[in-house]
Design an enzyme around this catalytic site. Structure first.
Site, PDB file in Angstrom:
ATOM      1  N   GLY A  53       0.844  -1.190   0.000  1.00  0.00           N
ATOM      2  CA  GLY A  53       0.000   0.000   0.000  1.00  0.00           C
ATOM      3  C   GLY A  53       0.877   1.235   0.000  1.00  0.00           C
ATOM      4  O   GLY A  53       1.731   1.399  -0.850  1.00  0.00           O
ATOM      5  N   GLY A  54       0.653   2.095   0.984  1.00  0.00           N
ATOM      6  CA  GLY A  54       1.421   3.330   1.041  1.00  0.00           C
ATOM      7  C   GLY A  54       1.003   4.297  -0.051  1.00  0.00           C
ATOM      8  O   GLY A  54       1.845   4.915  -0.693  1.00  0.00           O
ATOM      9  N   HIS A  55      -0.320   4.381  -0.270  1.00  0.00           N
ATOM     10  CA  HIS A  55      -0.850   5.288  -1.273  1.00  0.00           C
ATOM     11  C   HIS A  55      -2.336   5.534  -1.001  1.00  0.00           C
ATOM     12  O   HIS A  55      -2.927   4.908  -0.132  1.00  0.00           O
ATOM     13  CB  HIS A  55      -0.656   4.729  -2.691  1.00  0.00           C
ATOM     14  CG  HIS A  55      -1.375   3.445  -2.937  1.00  0.00           C
ATOM     15  ND1 HIS A  55      -0.774   2.222  -2.738  1.00  0.00           N
ATOM     16  CD2 HIS A  55      -2.635   3.191  -3.343  1.00  0.00           C
ATOM     17  CE1 HIS A  55      -1.645   1.274  -3.027  1.00  0.00           C
ATOM     18  NE2 HIS A  55      -2.789   1.836  -3.395  1.00  0.00           N
ATOM     19  N   ALA A  56      -2.911   6.447  -1.788  1.00  0.00           N
ATOM     20  CA  ALA A  56      -4.352   6.719  -1.747  1.00  0.00           C
ATOM     21  C   ALA A  56      -4.848   6.731  -3.186  1.00  0.00           C
ATOM     22  O   ALA A  56      -4.051   6.779  -4.132  1.00  0.00           O
ATOM     23  CB  ALA A  56      -4.644   8.062  -1.085  1.00  0.00           C
ATOM     24  N   ARG A 101      -3.779   4.283   2.624  1.00  0.00           N
ATOM     25  CA  ARG A 101      -3.782   2.967   3.227  1.00  0.00           C
ATOM     26  C   ARG A 101      -2.397   2.354   3.235  1.00  0.00           C
ATOM     27  O   ARG A 101      -1.630   2.535   2.291  1.00  0.00           O
ATOM     28  CB  ARG A 101      -4.772   2.037   2.543  1.00  0.00           C
ATOM     29  CG  ARG A 101      -4.367   1.329   1.256  1.00  0.00           C
ATOM     30  CD  ARG A 101      -4.367   2.154  -0.025  1.00  0.00           C
ATOM     31  NE  ARG A 101      -5.454   3.103  -0.137  1.00  0.00           N
ATOM     32  CZ  ARG A 101      -6.630   2.866  -0.666  1.00  0.00           C
ATOM     33  NH1 ARG A 101      -6.864   1.725  -1.221  1.00  0.00           N
ATOM     34  NH2 ARG A 101      -7.548   3.795  -0.719  1.00  0.00           N
TER      35      ARG A 101
END
Length: 137
Positions: A53-56, A101
């Site tokens: 993840g580590g993004h929107a 997230r």
């Protein structure tokens, strides 16, 4: 842009049918989940200690399911963070657009199934947290 918060994200109980030969859970477009599934993918063989993840997303909604094993999903709307432990294959975490997230703490053999409302579009991603915070203002 619709203003969204981590409180718009929730655990959804999926249909669970018990059978002596095993169980089955069903996900149906616009019935079980509030969107049409246009893409499905899964994450597996995640090395210990790694994050995903580590993004929107600007427009995309997702349902994340621990098809096997367990992992944590931390959601962040720029103001509030919520962490969910996913460890039941008959539950899914609904994530609305505009939420950062991060997936962590994968158990050995974990499989993360993701059902998405849109096909892959790199322009829909926000991959830099500071740009995400600016986007949310």
């Amino acid at each position: 842009m619709k203003i969204t918060s981590v409180y718009d994200c929730t655990i959804i109980e999926l249909d669970k049918h018990h059978h002596k030969k095993g169980n089955i859970s069903v996900v149906e477009n616009r019935k079980t989940i509030p969107f049409e599934i246009k893409r499905a993918y899964y994450l597996y063989d995640i090395p210990g200690g790694e994050s995903r993840g580590g993004h929107a997303h600007k427009e995309l909604s997702q349902l994340i399911i621990a098809a096997s094993g367990s992992f944590s999903v931390t959601l962040d709307d720029g103001n509030v963070k919520r962490t969910f432990l996913l460890n039941r294959p008959y539950q899914g975490l609904l994530i609305v657009p505009g939420i950062w997230r991060t997936l962590d703490d994968f158990s050995s053999g974990a499989v993360c199934l993701v059902l998405a409302s849109e096909k892959y579009d790199e322009m829909d991603y926000i991959r830099d947290y500071q740009k995400f915070v600016t986007y949310k203002v």
